[in-house]
Design a protein around this motif. Structure first.
Motif, PDB file in Angstrom:
ATOM      1  N   LEU A 116      34.988  35.152  45.162  1.00 34.06           N
ATOM      2  CA  LEU A 116      36.157  36.009  45.631  1.00 34.06           C
ATOM      3  C   LEU A 116      35.816  37.510  45.504  1.00 34.06           C
ATOM      4  CD1 LEU A 116      39.070  36.258  46.072  1.00 34.06           C
ATOM      5  CD2 LEU A 116      39.549  35.904  43.594  1.00 34.06           C
ATOM      6  N   LYS A 117      35.067  37.946  44.524  1.00 34.36           N
ATOM      7  CA  LYS A 117      34.651  39.203  44.319  1.00 34.36           C
ATOM      8  C   LYS A 117      34.071  39.688  45.488  1.00 34.36           C
ATOM      9  CE  LYS A 117      32.672  42.857  41.517  1.00 34.36           C
ATOM     10  NZ  LYS A 117      31.940  43.312  42.584  1.00 34.36           N
ATOM     11  N   ARG A 118      33.117  39.021  45.904  1.00 34.23           N
ATOM     12  CA  ARG A 118      32.145  39.411  47.320  1.00 34.23           C
ATOM     13  C   ARG A 118      33.362  39.501  48.502  1.00 34.23           C
ATOM     14  NH1 ARG A 118      28.263  35.816  45.040  1.00 34.23           N
ATOM     15  NH2 ARG A 118      29.199  34.066  46.513  1.00 34.23           N
ATOM     16  N   GLN A 119      34.073  38.668  48.559  1.00 31.16           N
ATOM     17  CA  GLN A 119      35.054  38.495  49.653  1.00 31.16           C
ATOM     18  C   GLN A 119      35.899  39.787  49.666  1.00 31.16           C
ATOM     19  OE1 GLN A 119      37.155  34.954  49.162  1.00 31.16           O
ATOM     20  NE2 GLN A 119      35.828  33.916  50.396  1.00 31.16           N
ATOM     21  N   LEU A 120      36.465  40.062  48.505  1.00 30.56           N
ATOM     22  CA  LEU A 120      37.098  41.387  48.278  1.00 30.56           C
ATOM     23  C   LEU A 120      36.215  42.736  48.589  1.00 30.56           C
ATOM     24  CD1 LEU A 120      39.014  40.232  45.067  1.00 30.56           C
ATOM     25  CD2 LEU A 120      40.189  40.965  47.348  1.00 30.56           C
ATOM     26  N   ASP A 121      35.135  42.659  48.199  1.00 32.30           N
ATOM     27  CA  ASP A 121      34.240  43.862  48.255  1.00 32.30           C
ATOM     28  C   ASP A 121      33.959  44.039  49.901  1.00 32.30           C
ATOM     29  OD1 ASP A 121      34.116  44.466  45.762  1.00 32.30           O
ATOM     30  OD2 ASP A 121      32.392  43.469  45.199  1.00 32.30           O
ATOM     31  N   GLN A 122      33.892  42.817  50.604  1.00 33.69           N
ATOM     32  CA  GLN A 122      33.614  42.914  51.843  1.00 33.69           C
ATOM     33  C   GLN A 122      34.696  43.631  52.661  1.00 33.69           C
ATOM     34  OE1 GLN A 122      30.650  42.153  53.323  1.00 33.69           O
ATOM     35  NE2 GLN A 122      31.442  43.022  55.244  1.00 33.69           N
ATOM     36  N   GLN A 136      36.014  44.604  39.682  1.00 35.08           N
ATOM     37  CA  GLN A 136      35.279  44.517  38.567  1.00 35.08           C
ATOM     38  C   GLN A 136      35.436  42.792  37.917  1.00 35.08           C
ATOM     39  OE1 GLN A 136      36.246  46.650  34.587  1.00 35.08           O
ATOM     40  NE2 GLN A 136      34.124  47.290  34.832  1.00 35.08           N
ATOM     41  N   LEU A 137      34.297  42.449  37.498  1.00 40.07           N
ATOM     42  CA  LEU A 137      34.246  41.101  37.094  1.00 40.07           C
ATOM     43  C   LEU A 137      33.812  41.145  35.897  1.00 40.07           C
ATOM     44  CD1 LEU A 137      34.807  37.926  37.184  1.00 40.07           C
ATOM     45  CD2 LEU A 137      32.344  37.799  38.395  1.00 40.07           C
ATOM     46  N   ASN A 138      34.371  40.634  34.531  1.00 40.40           N
ATOM     47  CA  ASN A 138      33.955  40.827  33.211  1.00 40.40           C
ATOM     48  C   ASN A 138      33.866  39.569  32.602  1.00 40.40           C
ATOM     49  OD1 ASN A 138      36.504  40.701  32.409  1.00 40.40           O
ATOM     50  ND2 ASN A 138      36.590  43.091  32.669  1.00 40.40           N
ATOM     51  N   GLN A 139      33.821  39.561  31.422  1.00 39.62           N
ATOM     52  CA  GLN A 139      34.224  38.193  30.689  1.00 39.62           C
ATOM     53  C   GLN A 139      35.418  37.541  30.625  1.00 39.62           C
ATOM     54  OE1 GLN A 139      32.349  38.660  26.498  1.00 39.62           O
ATOM     55  NE2 GLN A 139      33.064  36.562  25.891  1.00 39.62           N
ATOM     56  N   SER A 140      36.339  38.332  30.654  1.00 40.58           N
ATOM     57  CA  SER A 140      37.834  37.916  30.591  1.00 40.58           C
ATOM     58  C   SER A 140      38.611  37.671  31.897  1.00 40.58           C
ATOM     59  CB  SER A 140      38.475  38.537  29.605  1.00 40.58           C
ATOM     60  OG  SER A 140      38.614  40.180  30.076  1.00 40.58           O
ATOM     61  N   GLN A 141      37.900  38.249  32.868  1.00 38.56           N
ATOM     62  CA  GLN A 141      39.007  38.337  34.095  1.00 38.56           C
ATOM     63  C   GLN A 141      38.125  39.033  35.194  1.00 38.56           C
ATOM     64  OE1 GLN A 141      42.213  41.138  33.276  1.00 38.56           O
ATOM     65  NE2 GLN A 141      40.613  42.731  32.670  1.00 38.56           N
ATOM     66  N   LEU A 142      38.560  38.874  36.346  1.00 33.78           N
ATOM     67  CA  LEU A 142      38.319  39.675  37.700  1.00 33.78           C
ATOM     68  C   LEU A 142      39.689  40.427  38.136  1.00 33.78           C
ATOM     69  CD1 LEU A 142      36.747  40.271  40.380  1.00 33.78           C
ATOM     70  CD2 LEU A 142      37.949  38.256  41.396  1.00 33.78           C
ATOM     71  N   LEU A 143      38.902  41.981  38.128  1.00 42.45           N
ATOM     72  CA  LEU A 143      40.209  42.937  37.837  1.00 42.45           C
ATOM     73  C   LEU A 143      39.950  43.734  39.262  1.00 42.45           C
ATOM     74  CD1 LEU A 143      42.358  44.605  36.278  1.00 42.45           C
ATOM     75  CD2 LEU A 143      40.516  46.013  35.596  1.00 42.45           C
ATOM     76  N   ILE A 144      41.131  43.683  40.074  1.00 42.52           N
ATOM     77  CA  ILE A 144      41.337  44.540  41.231  1.00 42.52           C
ATOM     78  C   ILE A 144      42.172  45.601  40.851  1.00 42.52           C
ATOM     79  CG2 ILE A 144      42.050  44.267  43.505  1.00 42.52           C
ATOM     80  CD1 ILE A 144      41.922  41.126  43.188  1.00 42.52           C
ATOM     81  N   THR A 145      41.618  46.723  41.079  1.00 45.06           N
ATOM     82  CA  THR A 145      42.405  48.286  40.774  1.00 45.06           C
ATOM     83  C   THR A 145      42.734  48.738  42.118  1.00 45.06           C
ATOM     84  OG1 THR A 145      41.321  48.323  38.644  1.00 45.06           O
ATOM     85  CG2 THR A 145      42.313  50.265  39.682  1.00 45.06           C
ATOM     86  N   ILE A 146      44.074  48.990  42.265  1.00 44.27           N
ATOM     87  CA  ILE A 146      44.598  49.868  43.675  1.00 44.27           C
ATOM     88  C   ILE A 146      45.127  51.001  43.249  1.00 44.27           C
ATOM     89  CG2 ILE A 146      45.772  49.481  45.705  1.00 44.27           C
ATOM     90  CD1 ILE A 146      45.928  46.391  45.233  1.00 44.27           C
ATOM     91  N   SER A 147      44.573  52.060  43.891  1.00 51.67           N
ATOM     92  CA  SER A 147      45.075  53.351  43.558  1.00 51.67           C
ATOM     93  C   SER A 147      46.692  53.454  43.957  1.00 51.67           C
ATOM     94  CB  SER A 147      44.587  54.479  44.222  1.00 51.67           C
ATOM     95  OG  SER A 147      45.047  55.654  44.429  1.00 51.67           O
ATOM     96  N   ASN A 148      47.662  53.986  43.404  1.00 56.58           N
ATOM     97  CA  ASN A 148      48.895  54.000  43.799  1.00 56.58           C
ATOM     98  C   ASN A 148      49.136  54.629  45.282  1.00 56.58           C
ATOM     99  OD1 ASN A 148      50.156  52.607  41.931  1.00 56.58           O
ATOM    100  ND2 ASN A 148      51.266  54.312  40.915  1.00 56.58           N
ATOM    101  N   THR A 149      48.276  55.745  45.425  1.00 56.27           N
ATOM    102  CA  THR A 149      48.364  56.351  46.890  1.00 56.27           C
ATOM    103  C   THR A 149      48.318  55.616  47.879  1.00 56.27           C
ATOM    104  OG1 THR A 149      46.048  57.069  46.556  1.00 56.27           O
ATOM    105  CG2 THR A 149      47.521  58.615  45.756  1.00 56.27           C
ATOM    106  N   ALA A 150      47.463  54.541  47.681  1.00 59.84           N
ATOM    107  CA  ALA A 150      47.342  53.431  48.903  1.00 59.84           C
ATOM    108  C   ALA A 150      48.414  52.653  48.936  1.00 59.84           C
ATOM    109  CB  ALA A 150      46.061  52.555  48.415  1.00 59.84           C
TER     110      ALA A 150
END
Length: 276
Positions: A116-122, A136-150
């Motif tokens: 899923l991370k690879r798909q998002l990055d692509q 960012q994929l870490n031990q607890s989660q896959l985190l997607i961060t979106i800037s408010n300006t977007a």
């Protein structure tokens, strides 16, 4: 002549009183050797059982001619020898099976989240959104961060029309990975806001999270029970609020895909960079 015969029979009759202490001594020696044999492969539990058997043998009051107590103790020790390893073996096998199953599930989940991370990055690279989105994929989660300006205009919780496609695309990707709990969190900088609609940054950040979540759910293929919105206001910054650049980083929406299987014993996080 008759008196001499009787006197000879009396002399030939041996004193057998020594058999009593001798039989007791043999009983004690037998119990001792049984205990020593059992202790050759002893563990704490078996030692306790052997100690009880030893005490019974010493306090039974039985001689060599009546060995019921010793035989009973020997049978008890045989039962211990036969059942204890099997019990431990079954428990160990069951525990190993659970561990293997848990590890298999963790590996499968890791593979899913990496995909899923690879798909998002692509998608981010193809649409030139590297400055506005990161994963960012870490031990607890896959985190997607979106800037408010977007997503939002300043002081507004309405998602920009051109940004709705982004939320829809993320929702479509998440549909392929059902069963994960998803958290949508809104964050602001520390600049105060006080309007009729948003008395504080709490209300603004919460409303932004709710609006983004609504687009994720619009297709109807995600389970609403697994998605929750949260507004943190300015109280979880990731950069300094002393500069304009830092405040821009703090204004964001975070989508967390929570792992279902985690390794509590792990000491290192499984962090994968957004750009590889």
């Amino acid at each position: 002549m008759s008196k001499k015969h009787k006197h000879a029979e009396h002399e030939e009759h041996a004193d057998e009183t020594w058999l009593i202490p001798y039989a007791d001594l043999l009983t004690l020696l037998l119990a001792l050797f049984i205990v020593l044999y059992a202790m050759s492969s002893v563990d704490a539990k078996k030692f306790e059982d052997m100690s009880k058997a030893f005490n019974i043998a010493f306090s039974s009051g039985k001689g060599i001619l009546d060995q019921s107590a010793v035989v009973t103790n020997a049978n008890q020790m045989n039962v211990i020898d036969q059942t204890k390893p099997n019990s431990d073996g079954n428990q160990t096998m069951s525990e190993r099976q659970r561990q293997r199953k848990a590890e298999s599930l963790r590996q499968k989940e890791q593979q899913q989240l990496e995909k899923l991370k690879r798909q998002l990055d692509q998608y981010i690279r193809n649409n030139g959104l590297t400055a506005q989105l990161k994963t960012q994929l870490n031990q607890s989660q896959l985190l997607i961060t979106i800037s408010n300006t977007a997503l939002f205009d300043s002081g507004s919780a309405d998602i920009k029309q051109e940004s709705r496609k982004l939320a829809t695309t993320i929702g479509a990707m998440l549909e392929a990975y059902p069963g994960y709990e998803i958290s949508v969190a809104g964050h602001t900088d520390n600049q105060p806001i006080h309007t009729a609609e948003f008395p504080s940054n709490y209300e603004l950040s919460a409303k932004r999270a709710i609006n983004f979540m609504s687009i994720l759910l619009a297709s109807g293929h995600l389970d609403p029970k697994l998605i929750s919105p949260t507004g943190y206001g300015e109280f979880r910054p990731i950069a300094t609020n002393a500069t304009a650049a830092g405040r821009a980083k703090n204004r964001r929406v975070e989508i967390s895909i929570i792992r279902k299987y985690t390794d509590a014993a792990a000491t290192e996080t499984l962090t994968v960079a957004a750009e590889q």
